[in-house]
Design a protein around this motif. Structure first.
Motif, PDB file in Angstrom:
ATOM      1  N   SER A   6      -7.657   3.390  -2.400  1.00 49.21           N
ATOM      2  CA  SER A   6      -7.221   2.205  -2.922  1.00 49.21           C
ATOM      3  C   SER A   6      -7.865   1.036  -2.185  1.00 49.21           C
ATOM      4  O   SER A   6      -8.449   0.075  -2.730  1.00 49.21           O
ATOM      5  N   VAL A   7      -8.041   1.376  -0.711  1.00 48.40           N
ATOM      6  CA  VAL A   7      -9.022   0.127   0.007  1.00 48.40           C
ATOM      7  C   VAL A   7     -10.548   0.320  -0.127  1.00 48.40           C
ATOM      8  O   VAL A   7     -11.166  -0.516   0.110  1.00 48.40           O
TER       9      VAL A   7
ATOM     10  N   MET B 238      -4.080   6.189  -0.495  1.00 46.72           N
ATOM     11  CA  MET B 238      -4.287   4.837   0.456  1.00 46.72           C
ATOM     12  C   MET B 238      -5.565   4.564   0.735  1.00 46.72           C
ATOM     13  O   MET B 238      -6.363   3.445   0.352  1.00 46.72           O
TER      14      MET B 238
ATOM     15  N   LYS C 246       0.859  -1.233  -0.198  1.00 46.47           N
ATOM     16  CA  LYS C 246      -0.026   0.009  -0.118  1.00 46.47           C
ATOM     17  C   LYS C 246       1.038   1.527  -0.111  1.00 46.47           C
ATOM     18  O   LYS C 246       0.659   2.279  -0.731  1.00 46.47           O
TER      19      LYS C 246
END
Lengths: 455, 144
Positions: A450-451, A447, A436
């Motif tokens: 992305s999650v 980050m 990450k």
């Protein structure tokens, strides 16, 4: 056509035969006439239940159409899909006592009372989506946050004017979040906090404005009144400690010298037409006194130097310097005014590039100074040269606090928190954190995206 | 809907867009009116106070819009025809006025041009009406 006629004829014959001979089960046959009557008279359709999928709201109100709520019986629902909203427990509340180095890399909750002053569900930057995902307003206490808090405490103890500071960094590094945490710590201690959580509405022509009495400057009473309300809510105790020191008159009404800044702010909230003058007096008195430390925090500080979307009465574009509200704060960042005890902090924003002046951007991110080897090019007057004059021209009137990417320890804490609130289901390992961190280049916003990209 | 100077303006529209519903006001003029009256760009018509509406009415009243403008344009075209200019003749013929090619296209001009020069009689003193009424007079006699 012939075929269907033949078929229908065949069916009619069959029906007749059944009616005449009786059914296979032995039921008695009905007479043809009653059967015809029965067939001819269609069964009344049940009145179609008025189950409109969308119902229009009454006129006059916003004509948004709403769908019917889909009721799901959660007892039978798939528990992996229908999960209750996250409710992280055990979070410390961020205040002056908990803002210490020992709590670094911990998620801390912001005080609800402090956030209520900003407005309902109003959060700076892109934090609204973060807090909605977390279930409560919580932010990571980073090393950078600790540095800022230590500076804040240092300035509290010192007396004497100091330069303003501006937190700068790439988009998504957490500038607005850091300023919010700083304001929360200041509000929880005895600071007089003047916190403008978003200054884009000051310049994007979304709120009313009016020409001032002098004709050159323009006022925004509604915005100023909202700012005064925020100040009133955050720093009631600190405002009550500072006397006005002089008589201030607003037309027929005047405030005596023994009254305090709290009375001034109260008056400004009740009478919006004098809120701008009251703000100017508040900033003047607060910056000169040393009774209580003052924190002036302005997010999206680049809007103070930009051209706005407002226009004057000749249809010419208004720069921010001709609006009284941004002009009240700009001298603190230009070095013309300073607070005797306290700190002036700003945070830049690259969310709307329209309001990032080119000159300021080039000063914040100057081009790298590469010595020109070619003697012909070295004499080109248009090339930027590393001279004392150029350095002086590009000098900023405030200190820049560069906010860099997150460290791996901070990324680890972030991922742990996401796992705790079930944003990520995989257990947090070194490999996950490293992946990450590398893919997002340490940028907290990337980050988070992305999650949550499949949400 | 707000009814202003004979035009129904949609309440929920932004002021600078709602003003373009007037014949003779485009986006630029609407923006200038808003700037003159210090109305911010995202202000909706329903958010205007009565005083501001009166100011808008005042500004619009001083401008040539709607029927006044239509009359003015028609008068200009009729003047050009009356004095026998090339432009007037092109309007009368229903052909393009600004030097366009007519070998092909020119459909719009043929449809729209010259409509300000067509005369429709609203009186009863036409030859047809008089004949129908049995009052046929010599075309040379005065008093028709």
């Amino acid at each position: 056509m012939l075929r269907t006629n033949r078929i229908s004829g065949t069916i009619a014959q069959k029906a007749k035969r059944i009616l005449v001979n009786g059914t296979a089960s032995g039921a008695t046959a009905r007479s043809l006439s009653t059967t015809r009557a029965a067939l001819g008279k269609k069964a009344p359709n049940e009145a179609r239940a008025e189950a409109r999928a969308f119902t229009q709201k009454e006129r006059g109100v916003k004509s948004a159409r709403s769908g019917t709520a889909t009721v799901v019986n959660l007892e039978d629902a798939n528990p992996e899909y229908y999960s209750s909203p996250p409710n992280p427990t055990g979070l410390l509340s961020l205040n002056a006592k908990t803002a210490t180095y020992s709590n670094t890399n911990r998620f801390m909750q912001l005080d609800e009372g402090f956030l209520r002053n900003l407005g309902k569900n109003v959060y700076p930057g892109n934090l609204a989506s973060d807090f909605k995902m977390f279930g409560r307003p919580a932010l990571l206490y980073r090393d950078a946050t600790n540095d800022l808090v230590q500076q804040l405490l240092t300035k509290r103890a010192e007396k004497g004017s100091s330069k303003a500071s501006v937190i700068d960094g790439k988009a998504g590094t957490g500038k607005s979040a850091e300023l919010l945490k700083l304001a929360a710590v200041g509000a929880s201690s005895d600071y007089l906090v003047i916190y403008a959580h978003s200054t884009f509405p000051w310049v994007d022509s979304s709120r009313p404005y009016a020409p001032g009495s002098d004709g050159t400057m323009y006022v925004q009473h509604e915005l100023t009144m909202e700012l005064m309300k925020t100040i009133h809510g955050m720093s009631k105790a600190a405002l009550a400690k500072v006397p006005l020191g002089k008589e201030i008159s607003f037309g027929k009404r005047s405030l005596g010298s023994t009254m305090t800044l709290l009375d001034l702010v109260d008056f400004a909230v009740k009478v919006p037409s004098v809120s701008q003058d009251a703000l100017d007096h508040l900033l003047e008195i607060a910056s000169k006194q040393t009774e209580v430390p003052v924190l002036i925090a302005v997010d999206d500080v680049n809007t103070l130097w930009t051209n706005t979307l407002y226009r004057d009465q000749n249809d010419a574009i208004l720069p921010a310097s001709r609006l009284r509200l941004p002009s009240s704060f700009r001298p603190f960042f230009d070095g013309e005014k300073a607070v005797e005890r306290g700190w002036v902090v700003g945070a830049t924003s690259y969310k709307r590039s329209l309001f990032m002046p080119q000159e300021l951007n080039s000063k914040l991110h100057p081009a790298p100074k590469v010595p020109v080897a070619n003697p012909v090019l070295a004499q080109d007057p248009t090339l930027a040269k590393d001279t004392a004059e150029a350095a002086e021209a590009n000098r900023l009137s405030f200190d820049v606090i560069a906010l860099d990417r997150m460290s791996t320890a901070e990324t680890w804490a972030l991922m742990n928190f996401y796992h705790k609130i079930s944003v990520i289901s995989t257990p947090v390992t070194d490999a996950l954190v490293a992946k990450k961190w590398v893919t997002a280049s340490g940028n907290p916003r990337e980050m988070f995206n992305s999650v949550t990209s499949y949400f | 809907m707000l009814h202003l100077l004979g035009v129904n303006l949609p309440d929920q529209k932004v002021v600078s867009v709602a003003l373009t519903y007037f014949y003779g006001i485009g986006p630029l003029t609407a923006r200038k009116i808003c700037s003159q009256l210090s109305i911010h760009q995202q202000c909706k018509l329903s958010e205007l106070t009565e005083g501001q509406l009166n100011q808008v009415s005042g500004v619009l009243s001083s401008m040539t819009i709607e029927n006044d403008l239509k009359r003015q344009v028609a008068a200009n075209v009729q003047h050009l025809r009356r004095i026998g200019t090339y432009i007037g003749k092109r309007h009368a013929m229903g052909m393009p006025v600004h030097g366009q090619n007519t070998r092909n296209n020119s459909k719009t001009a043929k449809k729209l041009n010259g409509r300000m020069l067509r005369r429709y009689s609203t009186t009863t003193n036409t030859a047809f009406n008089l004949q129908a009424l049995g009052v046929l007079r010599s075309p040379l006699s005065k008093g028709l």
